[in-house]
Design a protein around this motif. Structure first.
Motif, PDB file in Angstrom:
ATOM      1  N   GLU A  38       0.731  -1.094   0.063  1.00  0.00           N
ATOM      2  CA  GLU A  38      -0.007   0.093   0.026  1.00  0.00           C
ATOM      3  C   GLU A  38       0.915   1.206   0.119  1.00  0.00           C
ATOM      4  O   GLU A  38       0.281   2.357  -0.009  1.00  0.00           O
ATOM      5  CB  GLU A  38      -0.734  -0.040   1.341  1.00  0.00           C
ATOM      6  CG  GLU A  38      -2.057  -1.003   1.006  1.00  0.00           C
ATOM      7  CD  GLU A  38      -3.214  -0.250   1.946  1.00  0.00           C
ATOM      8  OE1 GLU A  38      -4.200  -0.063   1.108  1.00  0.00           O
ATOM      9  OE2 GLU A  38      -3.286  -0.319   3.068  1.00  0.00           O
ATOM     10  N   SER A  39       2.029   1.240   0.127  1.00  0.00           N
ATOM     11  CA  SER A  39       2.980   2.274   0.370  1.00  0.00           C
ATOM     12  C   SER A  39       2.830   3.179  -1.019  1.00  0.00           C
ATOM     13  O   SER A  39       2.693   2.553  -2.125  1.00  0.00           O
ATOM     14  CB  SER A  39       4.343   1.879   0.728  1.00  0.00           C
ATOM     15  OG  SER A  39       5.097   3.140   1.133  1.00  0.00           O
ATOM     16  N   TYR A  40       3.773   4.119  -0.993  1.00  0.00           N
ATOM     17  CA  TYR A  40       3.383   5.426  -2.257  1.00  0.00           C
ATOM     18  C   TYR A  40       4.383   4.892  -2.975  1.00  0.00           C
ATOM     19  O   TYR A  40       4.539   5.446  -4.310  1.00  0.00           O
ATOM     20  CB  TYR A  40       3.627   6.673  -1.855  1.00  0.00           C
ATOM     21  CG  TYR A  40       4.751   6.957  -0.948  1.00  0.00           C
ATOM     22  CD1 TYR A  40       4.735   6.488   0.423  1.00  0.00           C
ATOM     23  CD2 TYR A  40       6.094   7.395  -1.475  1.00  0.00           C
ATOM     24  CE1 TYR A  40       5.869   6.720   1.134  1.00  0.00           C
ATOM     25  CE2 TYR A  40       7.256   7.526  -0.730  1.00  0.00           C
ATOM     26  CZ  TYR A  40       7.059   7.290   0.519  1.00  0.00           C
ATOM     27  OH  TYR A  40       8.452   7.296   1.208  1.00  0.00           O
ATOM     28  N   ILE A  68      -2.597  21.042   8.931  1.00  0.00           N
ATOM     29  CA  ILE A  68      -1.569  19.882   9.353  1.00  0.00           C
ATOM     30  C   ILE A  68      -1.015  19.097   8.259  1.00  0.00           C
ATOM     31  O   ILE A  68      -1.385  18.542   7.209  1.00  0.00           O
ATOM     32  CB  ILE A  68      -2.465  18.836  10.214  1.00  0.00           C
ATOM     33  CG1 ILE A  68      -3.020  19.772  11.333  1.00  0.00           C
ATOM     34  CG2 ILE A  68      -1.416  17.588  10.672  1.00  0.00           C
ATOM     35  CD1 ILE A  68      -3.860  18.733  12.195  1.00  0.00           C
ATOM     36  N   VAL A  89       1.307  16.113   6.995  1.00  0.00           N
ATOM     37  CA  VAL A  89       1.515  14.795   7.607  1.00  0.00           C
ATOM     38  C   VAL A  89       2.704  14.316   6.695  1.00  0.00           C
ATOM     39  O   VAL A  89       2.603  13.753   5.402  1.00  0.00           O
ATOM     40  CB  VAL A  89       0.652  13.767   7.695  1.00  0.00           C
ATOM     41  CG1 VAL A  89       1.069  12.558   8.429  1.00  0.00           C
ATOM     42  CG2 VAL A  89      -0.562  14.247   8.255  1.00  0.00           C
ATOM     43  N   CYS A  90       4.038  14.404   7.097  1.00  0.00           N
ATOM     44  CA  CYS A  90       5.186  14.058   6.307  1.00  0.00           C
ATOM     45  C   CYS A  90       5.883  12.780   6.887  1.00  0.00           C
ATOM     46  O   CYS A  90       6.512  12.106   6.083  1.00  0.00           O
ATOM     47  CB  CYS A  90       6.209  15.237   6.610  1.00  0.00           C
ATOM     48  SG  CYS A  90       7.829  14.994   5.830  1.00  0.00           S
ATOM     49  N   GLY A  91       5.659  12.449   7.942  1.00  0.00           N
ATOM     50  CA  GLY A  91       6.213  11.028   8.489  1.00  0.00           C
ATOM     51  C   GLY A  91       5.576  10.722   9.691  1.00  0.00           C
ATOM     52  O   GLY A  91       5.180  11.469  10.358  1.00  0.00           O
ATOM     53  N   LEU A  92       5.662   9.219   9.909  1.00  0.00           N
ATOM     54  CA  LEU A  92       5.137   8.608  11.139  1.00  0.00           C
ATOM     55  C   LEU A  92       5.708   7.617  11.644  1.00  0.00           C
ATOM     56  O   LEU A  92       5.616   6.470  11.955  1.00  0.00           O
ATOM     57  CB  LEU A  92       3.609   8.180  10.817  1.00  0.00           C
ATOM     58  CG  LEU A  92       2.775   9.244  10.587  1.00  0.00           C
ATOM     59  CD1 LEU A  92       1.475   8.580   9.991  1.00  0.00           C
ATOM     60  CD2 LEU A  92       2.169   9.938  11.714  1.00  0.00           C
ATOM     61  N   ILE A 137      -5.879  18.621   6.482  1.00  0.00           N
ATOM     62  CA  ILE A 137      -4.915  17.617   6.878  1.00  0.00           C
ATOM     63  C   ILE A 137      -4.269  17.074   5.654  1.00  0.00           C
ATOM     64  O   ILE A 137      -5.206  16.370   4.675  1.00  0.00           O
ATOM     65  CB  ILE A 137      -5.387  16.484   7.757  1.00  0.00           C
ATOM     66  CG1 ILE A 137      -5.828  17.053   9.106  1.00  0.00           C
ATOM     67  CG2 ILE A 137      -4.231  15.479   8.161  1.00  0.00           C
ATOM     68  CD1 ILE A 137      -6.488  15.885  10.079  1.00  0.00           C
ATOM     69  N   GLN A 138      -3.081  17.228   5.445  1.00  0.00           N
ATOM     70  CA  GLN A 138      -2.577  16.757   4.183  1.00  0.00           C
ATOM     71  C   GLN A 138      -1.529  16.044   4.078  1.00  0.00           C
ATOM     72  O   GLN A 138      -0.585  16.140   4.936  1.00  0.00           O
ATOM     73  CB  GLN A 138      -2.332  18.137   3.175  1.00  0.00           C
ATOM     74  CG  GLN A 138      -2.415  18.087   1.801  1.00  0.00           C
ATOM     75  CD  GLN A 138      -2.569  19.107   1.236  1.00  0.00           C
ATOM     76  OE1 GLN A 138      -2.761  20.291   1.875  1.00  0.00           O
ATOM     77  NE2 GLN A 138      -2.755  19.214  -0.408  1.00  0.00           N
ATOM     78  N   GLY A 139      -1.300  14.655   3.559  1.00  0.00           N
ATOM     79  CA  GLY A 139      -0.311  13.873   3.504  1.00  0.00           C
ATOM     80  C   GLY A 139       0.356  14.277   2.184  1.00  0.00           C
ATOM     81  O   GLY A 139      -0.250  14.258   0.951  1.00  0.00           O
ATOM     82  N   PHE A 140       1.834  13.984   2.215  1.00  0.00           N
ATOM     83  CA  PHE A 140       2.615  14.139   1.038  1.00  0.00           C
ATOM     84  C   PHE A 140       3.726  13.120   1.077  1.00  0.00           C
ATOM     85  O   PHE A 140       4.017  13.020   2.033  1.00  0.00           O
ATOM     86  CB  PHE A 140       2.747  15.686   0.553  1.00  0.00           C
ATOM     87  CG  PHE A 140       3.888  16.121   1.136  1.00  0.00           C
ATOM     88  CD1 PHE A 140       3.742  16.356   2.574  1.00  0.00           C
ATOM     89  CD2 PHE A 140       5.223  16.334   0.723  1.00  0.00           C
ATOM     90  CE1 PHE A 140       5.018  16.804   3.407  1.00  0.00           C
ATOM     91  CE2 PHE A 140       6.577  16.818   1.503  1.00  0.00           C
ATOM     92  CZ  PHE A 140       6.256  16.943   2.711  1.00  0.00           C
ATOM     93  N   THR A 141       4.337  12.850  -0.160  1.00  0.00           N
ATOM     94  CA  THR A 141       5.370  12.279  -0.145  1.00  0.00           C
ATOM     95  C   THR A 141       6.149  12.671  -1.449  1.00  0.00           C
ATOM     96  O   THR A 141       5.694  12.984  -2.578  1.00  0.00           O
ATOM     97  CB  THR A 141       5.405  10.693  -0.240  1.00  0.00           C
ATOM     98  OG1 THR A 141       4.547  10.346  -1.654  1.00  0.00           O
ATOM     99  CG2 THR A 141       4.573  10.056   0.908  1.00  0.00           C
ATOM    100  N   ASP A 155       5.962  11.868  -5.542  1.00  0.00           N
ATOM    101  CA  ASP A 155       4.975  12.744  -6.367  1.00  0.00           C
ATOM    102  C   ASP A 155       5.552  13.950  -6.847  1.00  0.00           C
ATOM    103  O   ASP A 155       5.024  14.412  -8.114  1.00  0.00           O
ATOM    104  CB  ASP A 155       3.821  12.949  -5.463  1.00  0.00           C
ATOM    105  CG  ASP A 155       2.704  11.788  -5.379  1.00  0.00           C
ATOM    106  OD1 ASP A 155       2.974  10.853  -6.046  1.00  0.00           O
ATOM    107  OD2 ASP A 155       2.346  12.136  -4.192  1.00  0.00           O
TER     108      ASP A 155
END
Lengths: 331, 331
Positions: A59-61, A240, A242-245, A270-274, A277
Motif C-alpha cells: 500500500e505504500s506510495y 496539518i 503529515v510528512c512522516g510517522l 490535513i494533508q499527506g505528501f511524499t 509525487d
C-alpha cells in the motif's frame, strides 16, 4: 577488472533493523553503455523513508525494494565515465544511487550539483530533506508571519529545516524533540522559540505554555502521543502537514488518530505528501529553497558515518533518534 | 396588539433531545424600526448542525445559542412590514429567523427567494443543504468524472444532494444509509450506483463489492464505524470532506479517528468545513447550484412537520435517522 562493493536487501524487517537484513556483495565495476554514465558515490544519505521502502507493504506510495536488490538511497557522487551527452566526467551529481560505491545511470532522475558545495550540505539541505521541507511547509502549509508552527522530529533532517524556514517567514516555532541536547540545539543554534522533550516533559502543560495563541501549522514527522496534544490545540483554519510517522511504520498496531470532531470545529486541513509525487518539480523546489540557503539562514548538522558497512549499523538510529543531525555515510 | 409564539432554549442537551430543553413563549408582534423589516415565517428548517448550536461547547465554530435565547434555525417567510429600503412587503426571504412565527431583521444575512418556488424545495435544495453540498463537494472535493464517491448520511438533506451532484458530474456514487427504505430511495429514485445499510450490512464486504476501484472522494456526514472502512479504501490522492459527525456530537467519548498512516501512504487530503465561514459567498454558491436545480437533476424529499411545537418533537429524528428526507416545520 577491479571490483566495488554494494549492499543488497535480502530480508524484510520485522522488528529489528540490523545487518541480518542485508548482504554485502562484490561486483566488477561496469562500463557505461551508449547513453549511460557511471557514478562513483562519495556520500549516501540515510533517511527515515527508507524504513518504508524496506517493508513489503504494497500500500505504500513507492514500490518496496525487492529482495536481492541493492538497497535504495539517495546520494552524491562524481561522474567517472560517461557515454551520455548531458553528463561529463568530473561533474558532481545527485540521485538515487543506492547502497553502492558505483552506480550506472541513464541520467533519469539525476541532478547536477555545484561541486563547490560541501557534500554534507548538499545531502543535509539541498537534497531530500530540504526539498521535503520546501514542498511540505512552504507549498502546502502556506505559512504566514505571526502564526505558530509546531514541528515534530524537530532536530531531524526535515524538521530542523522546516523550523528554520518557518522562522525565516516570521512564525513562532516550537520543536518537539527526544533529548535535552536536541532541545538546546534547536533553540540555541537554530533559533526556535521553544522545544518540548517528548520523553520527559509534561506534554500538555509544556505545549500550552509554549503555544499561548494555539497552533496554526502542525508539521508531523513522527507520530506518537504528542500528536493528540498538538491536534487539540489547533486554531481555526489550521493546517496539518503529515510528512512522516516514524513511530508507526514498524508497529503492528499503529496508533489511532484523533477524533475527527476537531476537523469540523476548527475547519482543519490535513494533508499527506511524499516526495516521489514531486520528483518532476525538483528544479522549482530547488529554486524556491536556494535563496534561503544563500542567505545563510539554514543551519545544518551532519552525522557522518564512515564506510558502506556503517549504513547497516546506522539505520536503527533513524528509529531510536540516536543520530545527531542528518545521517549519511561517507564512502 | 396581537401576539406570536416563539421557542427559547432554556437548558443544554445532555443525552436526550426533548421538550424539557425548551420553553414556548408568547410575545407581542413588534413594529419594525427604521432600517428593519418584519418577517412572518412560513417554514423553518431543522438541521443536524442545530445540535451543535445547542451545546455550550465553546470550541464550536459558531457561538452556542444562549440560554433564554430563541432557538436558532434557518427558514423562509414573507416580508409583512418594512422600513428597510431593500425589502418590500410581500417579498419572499430566507434567513436565520429561529424558532418563531415572526422575526425582526436588519436585513443582514437575508436572501430574497423567488416566491414561485415551493418552500419545501427552497429549504431542501437551495438553502443550507444545497449550499453545503455545493461548497463541500464541488468546491473542496473537486470531483472528476469516472471517480468513485462514497457519501455517508446519503439519504439526508446534504448527503442526497452531494450524491446527486456527483452523479451529474459523472462519478460512481455509493451511499451509506440506515434503512432499507433509504437504500432503495437513493438507488431507485436518486440514481446512486449502490447503497450500504450500515445497520445490517457487512460493512467491509459490501463496501469492497461496491467500490471495486477504491474510493477517490469520501464525503463524511455521520462518523461511526463505517468511517474506518471507507478510510481504508481511499485511493492515492483521495480527498475526504468532513461535513458532519452526527454520531459523535453528543458522545462523551467521540470515537478515535483512523491511524494517520494512510494519509501519507495515499497522500490524502482531509478537509473540514462549516457554512458560517461561507455566508458571504452565498450568492456565488447559489449561482453554482442553480443550473443543477434548473436542469431538474436534483430530487428532494421533504419531511414536513406541522406547527411550532412539532419542532421540539422533531429534533430527535435528526439524531436517530427517523426522518424521511429534509426535516422542516410548516408554521
Amino acid at each position: 577488472m577491479s571490483h566495488y562493493h554494494a549492499v543488497k536487501l535480502v530480508r524484510r524487517p520485522e522488528k529489528a533493523l540490523d545487518a541480518s537484513l542485508f548482504e554485502k556483495v562484490s561486483l566488477p565495476i561496469p562500463e557505461p553503455a551508449e547513453g549511460q554514465l557511471l557514478v562513483r558515490q562519495s556520500h549516501m544519505s540515510l533517511d527515515p523513508a527508507m524504513i518504508g521502502w524496506m517493508s513489503a507493504d504494497t500500500e505504500s506510495y513507492i514500490p518496496p525494494v525487492a529482495l536481492g536488490e541493492v538497497m535504495r538511497s539517495s546520494g552524491v557522487g562524481e561522474v567517472v565515465a560517461s557515454r551520455h551527452p548531458d553528463f561529463a566526467v568530473g561533474e558532481r551529481v545527485m540521485g538515487m544511487f543506492g547502497w553502492t560505491q558505483y552506480a550506472l545511470s541513464s541520467g533519469a532522475g539525476i541532478t547536477k550539483i555545484d561541486a563547490a558545495l560541501p557534500a554534507e550540505m548538499v545531502l543535509s539541505v539541498l537534497a531530500l530533506p530540504g526539498l521535503t521541507a520546501t514542498q511540505g511547509l512552504l507549498r502546502l502549509g502556506k505559512p504566514k508571519a505571526g502564526e505558530t508552527l509546531v514541528v515534530t522530529g524537530a532536530a531531524g533532517s526535515v524538521g530542523s529545516l522546516v523550523g528554520q524556514l518557518a522562522k525565516a517567514e516570521g512564525l513562532r516555532v516550537i520543536g518537539v524533540v527526544g533529548s535535552e541536547d536536541k532541545a538546546q540545539w534547536v533553540v540555541d543554534t537554530l533559533g526556535f522559540d521553544g522545544a518540548i522533550n517528548y520523553k520527559t516533559d509534561d506534554l500538555a502543560a509544556k505545549l500550552a505554555e509554549l503555544t499561548p495563541n494555539g497552533v496554526d501549522l502542525f508539521f508531523e514527522n513522527t507520530g506518537g502521543p504528542i500528536q493528540q496534544h498538538i491536534f487539540g490545540r489547533m486554531n481555526a483554519h489550521g493546517r496539518i502537514i503529515v510528512c512522516g510517522l516514524i513511530a508507526d511504520y514498524l508497529s503492528d498496531t499503529p496508533a489511532p488518530g484523533p477524533s475527527w470532531l476537531n476537523i469540523i470545529k476548527k475547519r482543519l486541513t490535513i494533508q499527506g505528501f511524499t516526495m516521489p509525487d514531486h520528483w518532476h518539480e525538483i528544479p522549482e523546489l530547488i529554486a524556491t529553497l536556494l535563496p534561503y540557503v544563500q542567505s545563510g539562514k539554514l543551519q545544518y548538522r551532519a552525522h557522518v558515518l564512515e564506510g558502506l558497512d556503517a549504513a547497516m549499523e546506522g539505520l536503527p538510529l533513524l528509529v531510536n533518534g540516536g543520530n545527531q543531525g542528518k545521517l549519511m555515510v561517507a564512502l
